[in-house]
Design an enzyme around this catalytic site. Sequence first.
Site, short mmCIF file in Angstrom:
data_model
loop_
_atom_site.label_atom_id
_atom_site.label_comp_id
_atom_site.label_asym_id
_atom_site.label_seq_id
_atom_site.Cartn_x
_atom_site.Cartn_y
_atom_site.Cartn_z
CB SER A 179 -1.02 0.16 1.21
OG SER A 179 -1.86 -0.98 1.36
CE LYS A 215 -5.12 -1.90 1.23
NZ LYS A 215 -4.19 -2.39 1.04
#
Length: 307
Positions: free
Chosen positions: A108, A182
């Site tokens: 991420s 995300k």
Amino acid sequence: METPYPIPISPSKTRVGWIGIGVMGAAMATRLLAAGYSLTIYARSPSKALDLQSKGASLVNSPSELAHTCDVVFTMVGNPSDVRQNVLEKNGLLQGLNPGGVIVDTTSSHPALAREISAAARAKGCWAVDAPVSGGDIGARDGKLSIFGGGDAEVVKWLSPLFEALGKVTYVGEAGCGQSCKIANQITLVGNMIGVSEGLVFAERAGLDVKQFVEAVRDGAGGSMAMELFGGRMVKRDFRPGGYAEYMVKDLAMCVDVVEEGEDVERIAVLPGAALAMQLFSAMVANGDGKIGSQGIISVIQRLNGK
């Protein structure tokens, strides 16, 4: 456009590399080994690689050496700074990657960094895909991750046999879009997690059996994947990490950063729920709980209620 290699991906022909063997990374790498792929790994602490080595993985001494011996290299590290170090800096992946090689970042990370890496890779005749994941440690172990693919559509399609060992990939757009997806996922997730936490605290205060409460609502409108993944753990106070709470603070901070860097009025969003969630998860870190699982957010709600 042409795919990176004229030969389709297959366990017998594709050499896969991996950087990042924490809770998520180790489970994902294990899935690729189980699917029959030869796997080479780089680890800053070689002792952490022993389990994967026992399953057949090889170990090298640097990211550049890893890249030189592999066709596709995955990264699953902690922070954007770790991604930058492993990919762009001295002895990084791009220094050793052969023309036509592919980097797949499942961390991420920041959309702007994903775009920078993609441009640097193309300048070398290589490709980079940002493909962060959602589903936690359970999804990683079971090969049921949601994967958000950003980059060249044909390259993401070419990578599909590898993604299928990990979960389900959805192509969401050009470089950086995987990371933006995300971040949006995390905004949605934390809202659900806080809702589950507050529902459990209220149910307990109202004298309900909290296990029975979860069973009663899980199939109704109040049910969610957040409840499925984390509700039982919250009830048991099982805060073993699938993803660290401090990483959630990192993800939400990137949400604020992405919003502020928007050049057009249409790109700027007001996100009061995300701002509140960041405060609550930051409180976890301040309480010394940054290394427990993000489901520990219930502990903040309980503290606010005197427990």
